[in-house]
Design a protein around this motif. Structure first.
Motif, PDB file in Angstrom:
ATOM      1  N   UNK A 329      58.682  49.798  32.080  1.00  0.00           N
ATOM      2  CA  UNK A 329      58.374  49.208  33.390  1.00  0.00           C
ATOM      3  C   UNK A 329      58.155  50.305  34.421  1.00  0.00           C
ATOM      4  N   UNK A 330      59.083  51.268  34.425  1.00  0.00           N
ATOM      5  CA  UNK A 330      58.973  52.352  35.396  1.00  0.00           C
ATOM      6  C   UNK A 330      57.660  53.114  35.217  1.00  0.00           C
TER       7      UNK A 330
ATOM      8  N   UNK B  90      48.264  47.241  40.600  1.00  0.00           N
ATOM      9  CA  UNK B  90      49.498  46.479  40.663  1.00  0.00           C
ATOM     10  C   UNK B  90      49.578  45.559  39.461  1.00  0.00           C
ATOM     11  N   UNK B  91      50.609  45.761  38.656  1.00  0.00           N
ATOM     12  CA  UNK B  91      50.745  44.947  37.436  1.00  0.00           C
ATOM     13  C   UNK B  91      51.596  43.716  37.691  1.00  0.00           C
ATOM     14  N   UNK B  92      51.146  42.596  37.106  1.00  0.00           N
ATOM     15  CA  UNK B  92      51.997  41.398  37.051  1.00  0.00           C
ATOM     16  C   UNK B  92      52.036  40.976  35.587  1.00  0.00           C
ATOM     17  N   UNK B  93      53.261  40.895  35.047  1.00  0.00           N
ATOM     18  CA  UNK B  93      53.400  40.624  33.612  1.00  0.00           C
ATOM     19  C   UNK B  93      53.857  39.198  33.363  1.00  0.00           C
ATOM     20  N   UNK B 171      48.711  37.109  31.725  1.00  0.00           N
ATOM     21  CA  UNK B 171      49.341  35.808  31.512  1.00  0.00           C
ATOM     22  C   UNK B 171      50.425  35.530  32.551  1.00  0.00           C
ATOM     23  N   UNK B 172      50.117  35.569  33.827  1.00  0.00           N
ATOM     24  CA  UNK B 172      51.170  35.522  34.846  1.00  0.00           C
ATOM     25  C   UNK B 172      51.922  34.196  34.873  1.00  0.00           C
ATOM     26  N   UNK B 200      42.708  38.590  36.022  1.00  0.00           N
ATOM     27  CA  UNK B 200      43.659  37.760  35.285  1.00  0.00           C
ATOM     28  C   UNK B 200      43.355  37.869  33.800  1.00  0.00           C
ATOM     29  N   UNK B 201      44.365  38.122  33.001  1.00  0.00           N
ATOM     30  CA  UNK B 201      44.174  38.063  31.556  1.00  0.00           C
ATOM     31  C   UNK B 201      44.888  36.809  31.073  1.00  0.00           C
TER      32      UNK B 201
END
Lengths: 419, 235
Positions: A329-330, B90-93, B171-172, B200-201
């Motif tokens: 994550x980091x 900016x990642x959103x997991x 896949x948020x 968006x994936x």
């Protein structure tokens, strides 16, 4: 270094420290167990060093029992190491008063030659009062007080006539005065020891304690008077010699040794059948002893710290494995390899530093128990404390490097997938 | 049309599986412009995750050219890639990927630490980002004290806090109930309306529907690339 770079480094270090603290807080028990090894290692070396330093600091003043330029001649060495050599000394001829007289007459260089002997466990009677039964009776001459760095407080010293005529006169140590003459002037008073009556002619100044033992619990009578009462087949006297100056010390020593060999009929080529002791030799003998203890302590703590270091590496490897996801994550949000490396290194250093500080504190407390027991001033060995903390940092860096490097090399994608 | 923000040309990604070479990506060309709202679709194993990792600078392509705002990413080393991830993306997991021991505020602050922003400023920006996603009153909560939707909002705040060029969401809504999922998608719509570029994936068609442009990947290649001709009201 530019300003921004420096502030970046400061920021990184500060954050690494915060993360390290957090990680240690999250795993309290595990962290404490790990740093216990460091604590024990540091404790053992700091404890011993503190104890020895307290002893040394008092010994360097305390072992100055003899005046300057002075040495002692005795049948037995002043400090004996190991018991099995005692036979060698026991079979030697005693040092007699006759030998002393001959040496005194023939020696040209010494400023003075003095003789003494002592007997402990005596008890003194004055009127209906009896002193404690641990009194040390010293037989000596006009020089004895001076040679033991003691000064006369009141009355007079022993004189050559006192010795020549075996007078029953005595100079008291302050403990005897405290016990028997708390409210009266002891001068001229009569008392008995072992059935013999003496007259008090002088009182010495108070010397205080060394290694928790009073230095004033004695009385001094003429050596001839002493020998009349206490001489036995085991009686061997101490001869003290003072050289006129530091320059002539060695020559004086040579002369005395040569004369004594003649007087005691030591065949040429054989070793002396007597021991020469001086302040320097006492300190040197003590030094070899403390060096041995120091080396032993260093060896013990080296092993302990090595084991503790391996413990830290182990725990850091576990910590890295547990936090693969976190590392991923980091990294995903922008941590560079260096950031991750710093974070885990800081954790390792911090861990061992906490252990080290605890060890230093416990060690100084433990070591100073010695000073408490012997009633000598406490000591804080700052040099050893600093060395210990530096070594702890090195251990943290040394054993933390590999786990930290492993963490920094982790692939962000695989780390993120890790569950 | 202006210069594309992201330009992928002939991108390949090859894995060595024993003696065999497996092409996860077999030549992908995509241009992505500023303020686009793009979705990448495809079945599992199609290569869409690999594509996302490469766009997100988590992975380097085996071949091809990748330009990000004019900089050639395919020649960058690990540290430079980390900087790009930190500043530009900016990642959103799917699984939020928040640090469980840290509060929402601390989690959002994290990218700013690596961006070397002073502490006071970090606090201001992190609080702002949390307010933006509607969690201004939850800053001191840890992830396990928040609902799934709230956690994803924290993650979005973390993605937003550095003002990145693109928000990359994998896949948020995959781990959320449909109501929370809708709320999160509404948030993305709003962010896009405010001028953010969003990728968006997903493999859910109704999620992809939110985007203006949808790329489908099949066997490591782009299958379709369809742009909806609906003018959104951006005011």
């Amino acid at each position: 270094m530019s300003k921004t770079k420096r502030s970046h480094l400061k920021n990184t270090l500060k954050e690494s420290l915060r993360m390290a603290l957090q990680a240690i807080r999250d795993n309290k028990l595990r962290s404490i167990l790990t740093l216990l090894g460091i604590t024990i290692g540091v404790f053992s070396v700091i404890g011993v060093m503190t104890a020895i330093q307290t002893l040394e600091s008092s010994i360097n003043s305390g072992l100055n029992v003899f005046g300057s330029n002075t040495f002692n001649v005795q049948k037995y060495p002043a400090i004996q190491m190991g018991g099995h050599t005692r036979n060698k000394y026991r079979n030697r001829k005693n040092i007699t008063y006759r030998q002393f007289e001959e040496l005194s007459r023939r020696a040209k260089l010494p400023l003075l030659v003095s003789v003494s002997d002592g007997r402990g466990g005596r008890s003194i009677k004055y009127k209906d009062k009896t002193g404690k039964s641990n009194l040390y009776v010293v037989g000596g001459d006009a020089w004895t007080l001076r040679l033991y760095n003691t000064f006369l407080g009141d009355g007079r010293n022993l004189t050559e006539q006192d010795v020549d005529f075996s007078r029953r006169v005595a100079v008291l140590g302050m403990d005897v005065v405290d016990q028997l003459f708390p409210f009266e002037d002891p001068m001229g008073k009569k008392f008995t020891i072992d059935g013999i009556g003496y007259t008090i002619v002088g009182v010495s100044e108070r010397k205080g304690e060394m290694f928790g033992e009073s230095q004033d619990n004695y009385l001094l009578i003429p050596i001839t008077t002493f020998l009349n009462r206490y001489a036995s087949h085991r009686t061997s006297l101490d001869i003290s010699v003072e050289a006129p100056s530091a320059e002539l010390y060695d020559k004086t020593r040579e002369e005395v040794i040569g004369l004594l060999r003649v007087i005691r009929k030591v065949p040429p080529g054989e070793e002396n059948d007597f021991e020469i002791t001086s302040n320097d030799e006492l300190i040197a003998t003590f030094g070899t002893f403390t060096n041995g203890v120091k080396l032993f302590a260093i060896a013990i703590s080296t092993i302990a710290l090595l084991v503790a270091g391996i413990g830290i590496m182990n725990i850091m490897l576990v910590s890295v494995t547990e936090r693969i996801k976190e590392i991923g994550i980091r990294k995903a949000i922008g941590a560079k390899r260096r950031d991750i490396l710093f974070q885990f290194l800081a954790e390792a250093v911090f861990l061992s530093e906490i252990g080290g500080i605890a060890g230093v504190i416990l060690g100084i407390l433990g070591g100073n128990l010695v000073s408490l027991a012997f009633n000598i001033p406490a000591v804080i060995p700052i040099d050893w404390a600093i060395i210990a903390l530096v070594v702890c940092s090195l251990i943290g860096i040394g054993f933390g490097s590999y786990p930290a490097w492993r963490a920094s090399k982790l692939d962000p994608i695989e780390s993120l997938r890790f569950e | 049309m202006s210069e594309p923000m992201i330009s992928l040309k002939e991108i390949t990604r090859v894995y060595d599986v024993g003696a065999e070479k497996v092409y996860a990506l077999a030549g992908v060309d995509v241009d992505i412009h500023n303020n686009e709202y793009l979705s990448i679709m495809g079945p599992s194993g199609s290569g869409k995750s690999t594509l996302m990792n490469i766009i997100g600078c988590l992975d380097s392509p085996s071949g091809g050219l990748y330009n990000f705002e004019g900089e050639s990413v395919h020649t960058m080393d690990d540290n430079q890639l980390a900087s790009i991830r930190n500043q530009k993306i900016g990642f959103v997991f799917q699984t939020f990927n928040l640090l469980p021991k840290l509060t929402a505020l601390r989690n959002v602050e994290l990218p700013l630490i690596y961006a070397n922003i002073p502490k006071d400023e970090r606090m201001v920006q992190a609080n702002l980002a949390l307010e933006k996603v509607g969690l201004g009153d939850r800053v001191k909560h840890k992830p396990n004290e928040l609902s799934g939707g709230q956690r994803q909002r924290v993650a979005i705040a973390r993605a937003l806090v550095t003002n990145p060029a693109i928000i990359l969401a994998d896949e948020p809504t995959g781990n959320l109930d449909s109501k929370s999922g809708e709320e999160i998608m509404k948030l993305f719509d709003e962010l896009h309306a405010q001028g953010n570029t969003i990728i968006l994936v997903t493999h859910e068609a109704y999620i992809a529907e939110h985007a203006d442009r949808t790329i489908t990947i099949l066997d490591g290649k782009i299958n379709t690339d369809i742009t909806k001709h609906i003018k959104r009201d951006v005011s």
